[in-house]
Design a protein around this motif. Structure first.
Motif, mmCIF file in Angstrom:
data_model
loop_
_atom_site.group_PDB
_atom_site.id
_atom_site.type_symbol
_atom_site.label_atom_id
_atom_site.label_comp_id
_atom_site.label_asym_id
_atom_site.label_seq_id
_atom_site.Cartn_x
_atom_site.Cartn_y
_atom_site.Cartn_z
ATOM 1 N N THR A 102 9.835 59.331 -31.347
ATOM 2 C CA THR A 102 10.333 58.883 -30.050
ATOM 3 C C THR A 102 9.259 58.019 -29.414
ATOM 4 O O THR A 102 8.165 57.879 -29.971
ATOM 5 N N GLN A 246 13.020 66.966 -32.530
ATOM 6 C CA GLN A 246 13.285 65.861 -31.622
ATOM 7 C C GLN A 246 13.187 66.279 -30.163
ATOM 8 O O GLN A 246 12.632 65.560 -29.330
ATOM 9 N N ASP A 250 10.595 64.593 -27.415
ATOM 10 C CA ASP A 250 11.225 63.892 -26.293
ATOM 11 C C ASP A 250 10.710 64.436 -24.966
ATOM 12 O O ASP A 250 10.439 63.670 -24.030
ATOM 13 N N ARG A 281 15.319 55.824 -26.043
ATOM 14 C CA ARG A 281 14.331 56.713 -25.456
ATOM 15 C C ARG A 281 13.452 55.942 -24.473
ATOM 16 O O ARG A 281 13.342 54.737 -24.586
#
Length: 570
Positions: A102, A246, A250, A281
């Protein structure tokens, strides 16, 4: 608990309260739940944090919380973001052990020495907590002006970098704090940081790597390249995070973006192009949770008007809408940097802190019983007193431990039919790799204390009565829990007879019958080990720790030990 250095002058500037004295700040920080631990040589406050509020691991996050506390800010704030100009392309060769990435572009940031130090500290504290020492998530921050993006297509005007996998002896780059071109494998062997984090990737067939058009510039999770090093002259940054989950990376990205936005920076989105689709993102989605008015009043023990509750939510940095019906229920909006709000009780905690826990008046419960000590507590205190009388030093260790300490370093396997070999009660999302499960026995905790006390004088006779647990599907909770008595004798002449003698005296004090038939246990020396059988029931183990365990814990003298279920003394 993490300890963070926060400069009071930076707090004054970021909160806008130049009039605040250091002592006033200490009181205000304590009201937020931040413990003052001392002052560094350069005058920074050392603050101890609860592991839940990771958004406060920087001066920017602390200042944000203070502004809410002072009433200078209210409700949920989400930084505005510009449309993406950069893309992270995830190549199919990325190691399957670390598949997620990300990021964000940060423009117009003013990085003086204080701001840069705060950013570096935030990065490292997130690595140590949410990132599990970089194993679950690692952060790379780069000077954007030193990157040259690839062109995705003739129709595209944006820039792209590639997250890929490379051979250990593949391309070379100059790592931070180095002047030499090295391959990733050479970094792990020759660079101080490389050696420190080599275990994270050394077993991979291909190593994670990030390229721009010029070449390799980041070797996550180990080290960045020197070419993109961030300095006080940097005004535009590229933030990239890689990891095994993830959601985790994030949220780590969100915390960094909010900290930089507090410095006046503008956040720009980044496209992440996976094989199965593209995501944008940073993920600044505002989540919601629900909690009833009655539950807030019941937990806090105060009567509140609906408008007061909404006001308290807003002063906590949240937004709330009330739904009227048979009972009043609040739908509460949670900002993207709050990784700690997992349950309605977390919302009640925020309301209580905004109200002021010191303002809550204690009152007697509406029950007609008289409190007294539980029989188990009486037994525990009696056993503890007896152990102290036998010359043991009483300890209180954490009930949580890691699989490595509980099993591997004690030379036992999970699921085996020996004391301590029960299936682990694991934590689904632990914040630290040091505390991933509830211990199945107490002796690993005592050997860890001995390991940390090798600089102390001997003999060291230590004992603990503590909580243990293991998986058991026959229980309603699927977990069996108990209190165990454990003791170690570390001295040059410690023997099985020494441990058994103290165990026999303890059993005699409680009027129970002790038998010690020979047995085997991987943590103990064969032929110097026996089962602890009390009143005909096998409840524990006694013996001399195996040389494997002694060497594993860097101990240089024998250790005799015993452990058994406290309930057997009743």
């Amino acid at each position: 608990m993490p300890v963070v250095d926060v400069q009071p002058d930076e707090l004054r500037r970021l909160t806008g309260h130049e009039e605040k004295s250091d002592e006033e700040f200490k009181d205000d920080l304590f009201a937020l739940g931040l413990e003052f631990e001392g002052v560094t040589e350069d005058g920074a406050f050392q603050l101890e944090f609860g592991p839940d509020r990771l958004d406060r691991l920087s001066v920017e996050g602390v200042a944000r919380s203070l502004r809410y506390q002072y009433g200078d800010a209210r409700g949920v704030t989400v930084p505005k973001t510009n449309d993406p100009d950069w893309t992270i392309v995830v190549d199919e060769s990325v190691p399957e052990e670390r598949p997620y990435v990300t990021g964000a572009v940060v423009r117009g940031v003013d990085l003086d020495e204080a701001a840069l130090d705060s950013l570096i500290q935030l990065q490292e504290k997130l690595h140590a907590t949410m990132g599990r020492k970089r194993a679950k998530g690692a952060i790379g921050i780069h000077d954007l002006t030193m990157l040259k993006g690839d062109v995705l297509s003739e129709q595209s005007t944006g820039n792209a970098i590639t997250y890929t996998g490379i051979e250990p002896d593949g391309d070379t780059f100059v790592a931070l704090d180095s002047n030499e071109e090295l391959t990733p494998a050479e970094v792990l062997e020759q660079h101080d940081t490389g050696r420190k984090y080599a275990d994270l990737v050394s077993e991979y067939e291909r190593y994670p790597a990030i390229y721009d058009e010029i070449g390799l510039f980041s070797f996550p999770p180990v080290i960045n390249g020197r070419r993109t090093e961030v300095t006080t002259d940097s005004r535009e940054l590229f933030v990239e995070l890689t990891g095994t989950d993830q959601w985790t990376i994030d949220r780590m990205c969100n915390i960094i973006c909010y900290a930089l936005a507090a410095r006046g920076a503008t956040i720009e989105e980044v496209e992440v192009e996976y094989e199965g689709g593209t995501v944008v993102r940073p993920d600044f989605e505002v989540e919601t949770k629900r909690v009833s008015h009655d539950r807030i009043e019941t937990v806090l023990g105060v009567d509140l008007e609906m408008d007061d509750v909404i006001d308290l939510f807003e002063r906590s940095g949240l937004d709330a809408d009330a739904e009227l019906g048979d009972e009043t229920v609040y739908e509460v909006s949670i900002p993207p940097y709050r990784v700690d709000v997992l349950h309605p009780l977390d919302l009640v905690d925020d309301v209580g802190r905004a109200y002021g826990f010191n303002e809550l008046e204690p009152r007697y419960p509406d029950v007609g019983t008289v409190g007294q000590r539980h029989e188990r507590s009486r037994l525990e205190d009696a056993a503890r007193t007896a152990l102290v009388g036998l010359g043991f030093e009483d300890l209180l260790n954490f009930h949580m431990i890691s699989e490595e300490e509980n099993y591997e370093r004690m030379d036992i396997e999970p699921g085996t039919a020996v004391l301590g070999g029960g299936e682990p009660t694991s934590i689904t999302e632990p914040y630290s790799e040091d505390y991933t499960m509830l211990r199945t026995w107490v002796l690993p905790s005592l050997t860890m204390v001995l390991e940390n006390n090798t600089h102390r004088a001997y003999p060291q006779d230590l004992a603990e009565i503590g909580h243990v647990a293991h998986r058991n599907d026959d229980e309603n909770t699927r977990v069996s829990e108990a209190r165990h008595v454990a003791a170690v004798l570390a001295r040059h002449d410690a023997t099985y007879e020494d441990a058994k003698a103290r165990l026999a005296t303890l059993c005699s004090d409680f009027g129970v019958e002790l038998e010690t038939p020979a047995t085997e246990h991987p943590s103990f020396i064969p032929g110097r080990t026996a089962s602890v059988v009390i009143d005909g029931e096998e409840v524990g183990i006694v013996g001399e720790l195996h040389p494997k365990v002694i060497v594993e814990h860097d101990l240089e003298l024998p250790v005799a030990a015993f452990e058994f279920d406290l309930a057997a003394l009743q």
